[in-house]
Design a protein around this motif. Structure first.
Motif, PDB file in Angstrom:
ATOM      1  N   TYR A  25       1.106  -0.941   0.120  1.00 29.21           N
ATOM      2  CA  TYR A  25      -0.146  -0.617  -0.431  1.00 29.21           C
ATOM      3  C   TYR A  25       0.802   1.561  -0.106  1.00 29.21           C
ATOM      4  CZ  TYR A  25      -3.244  -3.009   1.715  1.00 29.21           C
ATOM      5  OH  TYR A  25      -3.813  -4.462   2.327  1.00 29.21           O
ATOM      6  N   ASP A  26       0.034   2.090  -0.656  1.00 30.67           N
ATOM      7  CA  ASP A  26       1.416   3.343  -0.454  1.00 30.67           C
ATOM      8  C   ASP A  26      -0.350   4.420  -0.666  1.00 30.67           C
ATOM      9  OD1 ASP A  26       2.881   5.439   0.128  1.00 30.67           O
ATOM     10  OD2 ASP A  26       3.702   5.116  -2.702  1.00 30.67           O
ATOM     11  N   LEU A  27      -0.239   5.868  -0.297  1.00 30.81           N
ATOM     12  CA  LEU A  27      -0.492   6.808  -0.519  1.00 30.81           C
ATOM     13  C   LEU A  27      -0.584   7.481  -1.692  1.00 30.81           C
ATOM     14  CD1 LEU A  27      -1.700   8.021   3.132  1.00 30.81           C
ATOM     15  CD2 LEU A  27      -2.782   6.329   1.596  1.00 30.81           C
ATOM     16  N   ASP A  28      -1.260   8.695  -2.839  1.00 28.48           N
ATOM     17  CA  ASP A  28      -0.734   9.206  -3.253  1.00 28.48           C
ATOM     18  C   ASP A  28      -1.125  10.622  -3.177  1.00 28.48           C
ATOM     19  OD1 ASP A  28      -3.678  10.177  -3.641  1.00 28.48           O
ATOM     20  OD2 ASP A  28      -4.007   9.167  -5.327  1.00 28.48           O
ATOM     21  N   ASP A  29      -0.597  11.911  -3.974  1.00 29.96           N
ATOM     22  CA  ASP A  29      -0.155  13.442  -3.382  1.00 29.96           C
ATOM     23  C   ASP A  29      -1.581  13.689  -2.722  1.00 29.96           C
ATOM     24  OD1 ASP A  29       2.141  13.206  -4.085  1.00 29.96           O
ATOM     25  OD2 ASP A  29       1.694  13.642  -6.328  1.00 29.96           O
ATOM     26  N   ASP A  30      -2.902  13.327  -3.509  1.00 30.23           N
ATOM     27  CA  ASP A  30      -3.989  13.985  -2.619  1.00 30.23           C
ATOM     28  C   ASP A  30      -4.234  13.223  -0.767  1.00 30.23           C
ATOM     29  OD1 ASP A  30      -4.441  15.555  -4.646  1.00 30.23           O
ATOM     30  OD2 ASP A  30      -5.683  13.966  -5.707  1.00 30.23           O
ATOM     31  N   GLY A  31      -3.250  11.948  -0.866  1.00 26.66           N
ATOM     32  CA  GLY A  31      -4.208  11.104   0.420  1.00 26.66           C
ATOM     33  C   GLY A  31      -4.770  10.066   0.652  1.00 26.66           C
ATOM     34  N   VAL A  32      -5.004   9.424  -1.213  1.00 31.50           N
ATOM     35  CA  VAL A  32      -5.688   7.767  -1.253  1.00 31.50           C
ATOM     36  C   VAL A  32      -5.346   7.260  -1.896  1.00 31.50           C
ATOM     37  CG1 VAL A  32      -7.193   7.401  -3.234  1.00 31.50           C
ATOM     38  CG2 VAL A  32      -7.582   8.977  -2.050  1.00 31.50           C
ATOM     39  N   VAL A  33      -5.367   5.844  -1.049  1.00 30.94           N
ATOM     40  CA  VAL A  33      -4.481   4.840  -1.029  1.00 30.94           C
ATOM     41  C   VAL A  33      -4.265   4.117  -2.870  1.00 30.94           C
ATOM     42  CG1 VAL A  33      -6.440   3.446  -1.091  1.00 30.94           C
ATOM     43  CG2 VAL A  33      -4.441   2.264   0.248  1.00 30.94           C
ATOM     44  N   VAL A  34      -2.448   3.678  -2.230  1.00 37.91           N
ATOM     45  CA  VAL A  34      -2.375   3.688  -4.212  1.00 37.91           C
ATOM     46  C   VAL A  34      -2.563   1.864  -3.952  1.00 37.91           C
ATOM     47  CG1 VAL A  34      -0.779   3.603  -5.989  1.00 37.91           C
ATOM     48  CG2 VAL A  34      -1.863   4.950  -5.281  1.00 37.91           C
ATOM     49  N   LEU A  35      -2.754   0.561  -4.306  1.00 34.47           N
ATOM     50  CA  LEU A  35      -2.030  -0.550  -4.249  1.00 34.47           C
ATOM     51  C   LEU A  35      -1.355  -0.860  -5.164  1.00 34.47           C
ATOM     52  CD1 LEU A  35      -5.649  -2.155  -4.746  1.00 34.47           C
ATOM     53  CD2 LEU A  35      -4.521  -2.010  -2.287  1.00 34.47           C
ATOM     54  N   LEU A  36       0.075  -1.448  -4.292  1.00 35.01           N
ATOM     55  CA  LEU A  36       0.900  -0.976  -5.123  1.00 35.01           C
ATOM     56  C   LEU A  36       1.087  -3.052  -6.090  1.00 35.01           C
ATOM     57  CD1 LEU A  36       3.789   0.479  -2.623  1.00 35.01           C
ATOM     58  CD2 LEU A  36       2.442   0.691  -4.789  1.00 35.01           C
ATOM     59  N   LYS A  37       0.517  -3.611  -5.566  1.00 33.65           N
ATOM     60  CA  LYS A  37       0.015  -5.381  -5.968  1.00 33.65           C
ATOM     61  C   LYS A  37      -1.248  -5.485  -5.305  1.00 33.65           C
ATOM     62  CE  LYS A  37       2.825  -6.991  -2.339  1.00 33.65           C
ATOM     63  NZ  LYS A  37       3.748  -8.106  -2.158  1.00 33.65           N
ATOM     64  N   THR A  38      -2.005  -6.113  -6.392  1.00 32.08           N
ATOM     65  CA  THR A  38      -3.511  -6.618  -6.088  1.00 32.08           C
ATOM     66  C   THR A  38      -3.256  -8.393  -6.005  1.00 32.08           C
ATOM     67  OG1 THR A  38      -4.019  -7.028  -8.493  1.00 32.08           O
ATOM     68  CG2 THR A  38      -4.315  -4.387  -6.979  1.00 32.08           C
ATOM     69  N   GLU A  39      -2.995  -9.082  -6.438  1.00 33.66           N
ATOM     70  CA  GLU A  39      -2.410 -10.882  -5.787  1.00 33.66           C
ATOM     71  C   GLU A  39      -1.411 -10.455  -4.451  1.00 33.66           C
ATOM     72  OE1 GLU A  39      -1.681 -12.268 -10.402  1.00 33.66           O
ATOM     73  OE2 GLU A  39      -3.715 -12.072 -10.609  1.00 33.66           O
ATOM     74  N   ILE A  40      -1.676 -11.661  -4.124  1.00 36.37           N
ATOM     75  CA  ILE A  40      -1.438 -11.868  -2.286  1.00 36.37           C
ATOM     76  C   ILE A  40      -1.014 -12.616  -2.441  1.00 36.37           C
ATOM     77  CG2 ILE A  40      -1.703 -11.142  -0.141  1.00 36.37           C
ATOM     78  CD1 ILE A  40      -1.588  -8.095  -1.505  1.00 36.37           C
ATOM     79  N   THR A  41       0.127 -13.417  -2.338  1.00 39.83           N
ATOM     80  CA  THR A  41       1.016 -14.325  -2.102  1.00 39.83           C
ATOM     81  C   THR A  41      -0.341 -14.926  -0.938  1.00 39.83           C
ATOM     82  OG1 THR A  41       2.433 -13.985  -0.875  1.00 39.83           O
ATOM     83  CG2 THR A  41       3.123 -14.301  -3.489  1.00 39.83           C
ATOM     84  N   ASP A  42       0.144 -16.177  -0.934  1.00 39.85           N
ATOM     85  CA  ASP A  42      -0.277 -17.069   0.814  1.00 39.85           C
ATOM     86  C   ASP A  42       0.968 -16.506   2.076  1.00 39.85           C
ATOM     87  OD1 ASP A  42      -2.569 -17.761  -0.169  1.00 39.85           O
ATOM     88  OD2 ASP A  42      -1.146 -19.969  -0.807  1.00 39.85           O
ATOM     89  N   GLU A  43       2.350 -16.419   1.654  1.00 40.08           N
ATOM     90  CA  GLU A  43       2.613 -16.014   2.535  1.00 40.08           C
ATOM     91  C   GLU A  43       2.928 -14.782   2.805  1.00 40.08           C
ATOM     92  OE1 GLU A  43       7.630 -14.213   2.426  1.00 40.08           O
ATOM     93  OE2 GLU A  43       7.413 -16.313   1.460  1.00 40.08           O
ATOM     94  N   ASP A  44       2.426 -13.962   1.921  1.00 37.19           N
ATOM     95  CA  ASP A  44       2.202 -12.571   2.717  1.00 37.19           C
ATOM     96  C   ASP A  44       0.426 -12.196   3.091  1.00 37.19           C
ATOM     97  OD1 ASP A  44       4.604 -11.450   1.950  1.00 37.19           O
ATOM     98  OD2 ASP A  44       3.997 -10.859  -0.246  1.00 37.19           O
ATOM     99  N   LEU A  45      -0.615 -12.675   2.753  1.00 36.40           N
ATOM    100  CA  LEU A  45      -2.072 -12.961   2.885  1.00 36.40           C
ATOM    101  C   LEU A  45      -2.052 -12.507   4.728  1.00 36.40           C
ATOM    102  CD1 LEU A  45      -4.358 -13.051   2.077  1.00 36.40           C
ATOM    103  CD2 LEU A  45      -4.820 -15.725   2.467  1.00 36.40           C
ATOM    104  N   PRO A  46      -1.714 -12.998   5.579  1.00 34.70           N
ATOM    105  CA  PRO A  46      -2.080 -12.573   7.186  1.00 34.70           C
ATOM    106  C   PRO A  46      -1.474 -11.161   7.077  1.00 34.70           C
ATOM    107  CG  PRO A  46      -0.752 -15.205   7.087  1.00 34.70           C
ATOM    108  CD  PRO A  46      -0.199 -14.462   5.417  1.00 34.70           C
ATOM    109  N   ARG A  47       0.042 -10.432   6.653  1.00 32.77           N
ATOM    110  CA  ARG A  47       0.503  -9.664   7.314  1.00 32.77           C
ATOM    111  C   ARG A  47      -0.362  -8.384   6.201  1.00 32.77           C
ATOM    112  NH1 ARG A  47       3.608  -6.437   4.368  1.00 32.77           N
ATOM    113  NH2 ARG A  47       3.733  -8.097   3.146  1.00 32.77           N
ATOM    114  N   VAL A  48      -1.045  -8.618   5.217  1.00 30.64           N
ATOM    115  CA  VAL A  48      -1.685  -8.129   4.454  1.00 30.64           C
ATOM    116  C   VAL A  48      -3.127  -7.635   4.752  1.00 30.64           C
ATOM    117  CG1 VAL A  48      -2.487  -7.311   1.203  1.00 30.64           C
ATOM    118  CG2 VAL A  48      -0.221  -8.630   1.687  1.00 30.64           C
ATOM    119  N   ARG A  49      -3.514  -8.702   4.875  1.00 30.55           N
ATOM    120  CA  ARG A  49      -4.749  -9.467   5.433  1.00 30.55           C
ATOM    121  C   ARG A  49      -5.451  -7.386   6.261  1.00 30.55           C
ATOM    122  NH1 ARG A  49      -8.885 -12.033   4.345  1.00 30.55           N
ATOM    123  NH2 ARG A  49      -7.623 -13.778   3.617  1.00 30.55           N
TER     124      ARG A  49
END
Length: 65
Positions: A25-49
């Motif tokens: 995740y990141d924020l754009d210049d207007d303070g709105v979320v930007v998804l740096l990736k949309t497909e989440i690996t099983d390894e990253d899922l707990p942290r991203v969730r």
């Protein structure tokens, strides 16, 4: 693979998600979320969730595909 989605209209720019998972995740210049990736690996899922759950505006969802 789980799919990450963001409701940009709901995002209030709290940045809880960015703090919890800055590689996803990141924020754009207007303070709105930007998804740096949309497909989440099983390894990253707990942290991203957990980062999605930390959103006070409930702007983030993870859909199991």
């Amino acid at each position: 693979m789980p799919l990450l989605k963001a409701d940009l209209a709901a995002c209030q720019g709290y940045a809880n998600c960015v703090i919890a998972a800055p590689d996803t995740y990141d924020l754009d210049d207007d303070g709105v979320v930007v998804l740096l990736k949309t497909e989440i690996t099983d390894e990253d899922l707990p942290r991203v969730r957990e980062a999605a759950r930390s959103c006070p505006a409930s702007a983030l969802t993870i859909e199991d595909t």
